[in-house]
Write a protein that holds these residues in place. Sequence first.
Motif, PDB file in Angstrom:
ATOM      1  N   ILE A  43       0.831  -1.207   0.000  1.00 38.91           N
ATOM      2  CA  ILE A  43       0.000   0.000   0.000  1.00 38.91           C
ATOM      3  C   ILE A  43       0.864   1.255   0.000  1.00 38.91           C
ATOM      4  O   ILE A  43       0.611   2.196  -0.763  1.00 38.91           O
ATOM      5  CB  ILE A  43      -0.974  -0.006   1.191  1.00 38.91           C
ATOM      6  CG1 ILE A  43      -2.031  -1.094   0.969  1.00 38.91           C
ATOM      7  CG2 ILE A  43      -1.628   1.350   1.391  1.00 38.91           C
ATOM      8  CD1 ILE A  43      -2.901  -1.379   2.169  1.00 38.91           C
ATOM      9  N   VAL A  44       1.909   1.288   0.821  1.00 38.51           N
ATOM     10  CA  VAL A  44       2.795   2.458   0.869  1.00 38.51           C
ATOM     11  C   VAL A  44       3.448   2.683  -0.493  1.00 38.51           C
ATOM     12  O   VAL A  44       3.506   3.813  -0.989  1.00 38.51           O
ATOM     13  CB  VAL A  44       3.855   2.314   1.990  1.00 38.51           C
ATOM     14  CG1 VAL A  44       4.944   3.369   1.872  1.00 38.51           C
ATOM     15  CG2 VAL A  44       3.185   2.389   3.355  1.00 38.51           C
ATOM     16  N   LYS A  45       3.933   1.598  -1.111  1.00 37.75           N
ATOM     17  CA  LYS A  45       4.536   1.729  -2.445  1.00 37.75           C
ATOM     18  C   LYS A  45       3.524   2.265  -3.450  1.00 37.75           C
ATOM     19  O   LYS A  45       3.850   3.139  -4.265  1.00 37.75           O
ATOM     20  CB  LYS A  45       5.057   0.372  -2.911  1.00 37.75           C
ATOM     21  CG  LYS A  45       6.344  -0.062  -2.246  1.00 37.75           C
ATOM     22  CD  LYS A  45       6.733  -1.475  -2.596  1.00 37.75           C
ATOM     23  CE  LYS A  45       6.805  -1.765  -4.072  1.00 37.75           C
ATOM     24  NZ  LYS A  45       7.203  -3.153  -4.371  1.00 37.75           N
ATOM     25  N   ALA A  46       2.300   1.762  -3.400  1.00 39.78           N
ATOM     26  CA  ALA A  46       1.263   2.209  -4.328  1.00 39.78           C
ATOM     27  C   ALA A  46       0.911   3.675  -4.106  1.00 39.78           C
ATOM     28  O   ALA A  46       0.726   4.430  -5.075  1.00 39.78           O
ATOM     29  CB  ALA A  46       0.017   1.336  -4.186  1.00 39.78           C
ATOM     30  N   VAL A  47       0.824   4.096  -2.861  1.00 41.36           N
ATOM     31  CA  VAL A  47       0.492   5.500  -2.563  1.00 41.36           C
ATOM     32  C   VAL A  47       1.586   6.432  -3.080  1.00 41.36           C
ATOM     33  O   VAL A  47       1.304   7.437  -3.751  1.00 41.36           O
ATOM     34  CB  VAL A  47       0.253   5.703  -1.049  1.00 41.36           C
ATOM     35  CG1 VAL A  47       0.215   7.181  -0.689  1.00 41.36           C
ATOM     36  CG2 VAL A  47      -1.029   5.019  -0.620  1.00 41.36           C
ATOM     37  N   ILE A  48       2.844   6.109  -2.796  1.00 40.50           N
ATOM     38  CA  ILE A  48       3.949   6.957  -3.258  1.00 40.50           C
ATOM     39  C   ILE A  48       3.982   7.020  -4.778  1.00 40.50           C
ATOM     40  O   ILE A  48       4.114   8.099  -5.366  1.00 40.50           O
ATOM     41  CB  ILE A  48       5.293   6.450  -2.696  1.00 40.50           C
ATOM     42  CG1 ILE A  48       5.330   6.675  -1.183  1.00 40.50           C
ATOM     43  CG2 ILE A  48       6.476   7.148  -3.375  1.00 40.50           C
ATOM     44  CD1 ILE A  48       6.482   5.997  -0.482  1.00 40.50           C
ATOM     45  N   TRP A  49       3.843   5.873  -5.427  1.00 40.34           N
ATOM     46  CA  TRP A  49       3.829   5.826  -6.890  1.00 40.34           C
ATOM     47  C   TRP A  49       2.699   6.687  -7.446  1.00 40.34           C
ATOM     48  O   TRP A  49       2.866   7.419  -8.412  1.00 40.34           O
ATOM     49  CB  TRP A  49       3.711   4.389  -7.367  1.00 40.34           C
ATOM     50  CG  TRP A  49       3.631   4.272  -8.837  1.00 40.34           C
ATOM     51  CD1 TRP A  49       2.529   3.959  -9.587  1.00 40.34           C
ATOM     52  CD2 TRP A  49       4.698   4.491  -9.776  1.00 40.34           C
ATOM     53  NE1 TRP A  49       2.846   3.959 -10.915  1.00 40.34           N
ATOM     54  CE2 TRP A  49       4.167   4.288 -11.058  1.00 40.34           C
ATOM     55  CE3 TRP A  49       6.036   4.840  -9.640  1.00 40.34           C
ATOM     56  CZ2 TRP A  49       4.939   4.415 -12.206  1.00 40.34           C
ATOM     57  CZ3 TRP A  49       6.797   4.966 -10.779  1.00 40.34           C
ATOM     58  CH2 TRP A  49       6.259   4.755 -12.039  1.00 40.34           C
TER      59      TRP A  49
END
Length: 68
Positions: A8-14
């Motif tokens: 989720i963190v990776k998806a949000v930053i992306w």
Amino acid sequence: METRKRSIVKAVIWNVLGLVSMTLVGLAATGSVKAGGVMALINTGIGFTVYLMYERVWAQISWGRRHV
């Protein structure tokens, strides 16, 4: 395997990066910050959902991983 939180963190930053770039593209294409922003928000919502599902599917696939 990746944790859901990490995915989720990776998806949000992306998607924050995508939101900014799509807003600029939308602004350049339409000349309107509002229209560009709406286009970017829609794209970000779709992109976030698809990316998160994509990451979770790949997290289940062991092909190409090395276990040390």
